[in-house]
Enzyme design. Structure first.
Site, short mmCIF file in Angstrom:
data_model
loop_
_atom_site.label_atom_id
_atom_site.label_comp_id
_atom_site.label_asym_id
_atom_site.label_seq_id
_atom_site.Cartn_x
_atom_site.Cartn_y
_atom_site.Cartn_z
N ASN A 1 4.87 -6.82 -1.08
CA ASN A 1 4.86 -7.36 0.60
C ASN A 1 3.77 -8.38 0.75
O ASN A 1 2.67 -8.39 0.11
CB ASN A 1 4.25 -6.17 1.14
CG ASN A 1 5.04 -4.99 1.17
OD1 ASN A 1 6.33 -4.91 1.34
ND2 ASN A 1 4.49 -3.63 1.14
N HIS B 1 -0.51 -7.35 -5.03
CA HIS B 1 -0.08 -6.08 -6.15
C HIS B 1 1.28 -5.86 -6.02
O HIS B 1 2.03 -6.46 -5.09
CB HIS B 1 -0.73 -4.81 -5.48
CG HIS B 1 -0.76 -4.66 -3.85
ND1 HIS B 1 -1.36 -5.14 -2.96
CD2 HIS B 1 0.11 -3.79 -3.34
CE1 HIS B 1 -0.93 -5.06 -1.70
NE2 HIS B 1 0.07 -3.94 -2.02
P1 AMP Z 1 0.73 -3.05 1.12
O1 AMP Z 1 1.32 -2.63 2.36
O2 AMP Z 1 2.02 -3.66 0.17
O3 AMP Z 1 -0.37 -4.05 1.19
O4 AMP Z 1 0.45 -1.72 0.25
C1 AMP Z 1 -0.70 -1.31 0.26
C2 AMP Z 1 -0.84 -0.03 -0.45
O5 AMP Z 1 -2.07 0.36 -1.09
C3 AMP Z 1 -0.28 1.11 0.20
O6 AMP Z 1 0.95 1.66 -0.42
C4 AMP Z 1 -1.23 2.28 0.24
O7 AMP Z 1 -0.91 3.49 0.21
C5 AMP Z 1 -2.05 1.78 -1.02
N1 AMP Z 1 -3.47 2.12 -1.20
C6 AMP Z 1 -4.51 1.80 -0.38
N2 AMP Z 1 -5.54 2.30 -0.74
C7 AMP Z 1 -5.39 2.68 -1.86
C8 AMP Z 1 -6.43 3.32 -2.74
N3 AMP Z 1 -7.41 3.49 -2.56
N4 AMP Z 1 -6.06 3.74 -3.95
C9 AMP Z 1 -4.32 3.73 -4.24
N5 AMP Z 1 -3.62 3.04 -3.34
C10 AMP Z 1 -4.10 2.67 -2.17
#
Ligand code: AMP
Ligand code: ZN
Length: 116
Positions: free
Chosen positions: A88, A101
């Site tokens: 994303n 990521h």
């Molecule tokens: P995005 O929308 O691509 O920025 O996705 C961010 C992702 O990070 C989401 O799927 C969240 O569930 C995940 N996320 C947020 N905080 C954490 C955390 N502390 N540990 C692992 N995943 C996380």
């Protein structure tokens, strides 16, 4: 290298706990805290790069390394039958955490959420 306000930088530095599945000098793999599928992990560069729009020519080997790692890690997590990769990017890309990521999603369908 690290952004003090970035949640993923805090995970990389160990100040926020995470469930790690892979780590080397450049890359960290962690399970997503809110999985959209039976297997859902994130691969992140250890260096703070906010989005895919911020990558430079010099990041080619880092990004290539991440892509080469993904099928290996997916296989280790039982996703030999296939998986989905998602990056994303920016507000219209639905990005929530501004540290680059790659989502890796797999496991038997149906999945909890169709999109992430
Ligand atoms: P995005 O929308 O691509 O920025 O996705 C961010 C992702 O990070 C989401 O799927 C969240 O569930 C995940 N996320 C947020 N905080 C954490 C955390 N502390 N540990 C692992 N995943 C996380
Ligand atoms: Zn960061």
């Amino acid at each position: 290298m690290h952004d003090p306000n970035c949640i993923f930088c805090k995970i990389i530095q160990g100040t926020i706990p995470s469930k790690k599945l892979y780590e080397d000098d450049d890359v960290l793999g962690v399970f997503d805290i809110n999985p959209a599928s039976p297997v859902h992990f994130l691969l992140l560069p250890k260096r703070h790069i906010p989005t895919l729009q911020h990558v430079k020519e010099g990041d080619s080997s880092l990004l290539g390394k991440m892509l080469v790692l993904i099928p290996q890690l997916a296989e280790q997590q039982g996703c030999g039958d296939g998986f989905k990769t998602v990056i994303n990017t920016g507000p219209n890309g639905g990005q929530e955490v501004y540290h680059l990521h790659i989502h890796v999603l797999g496991g038997p369908r149906p999945w909890k959420r169709a999109t992430i």
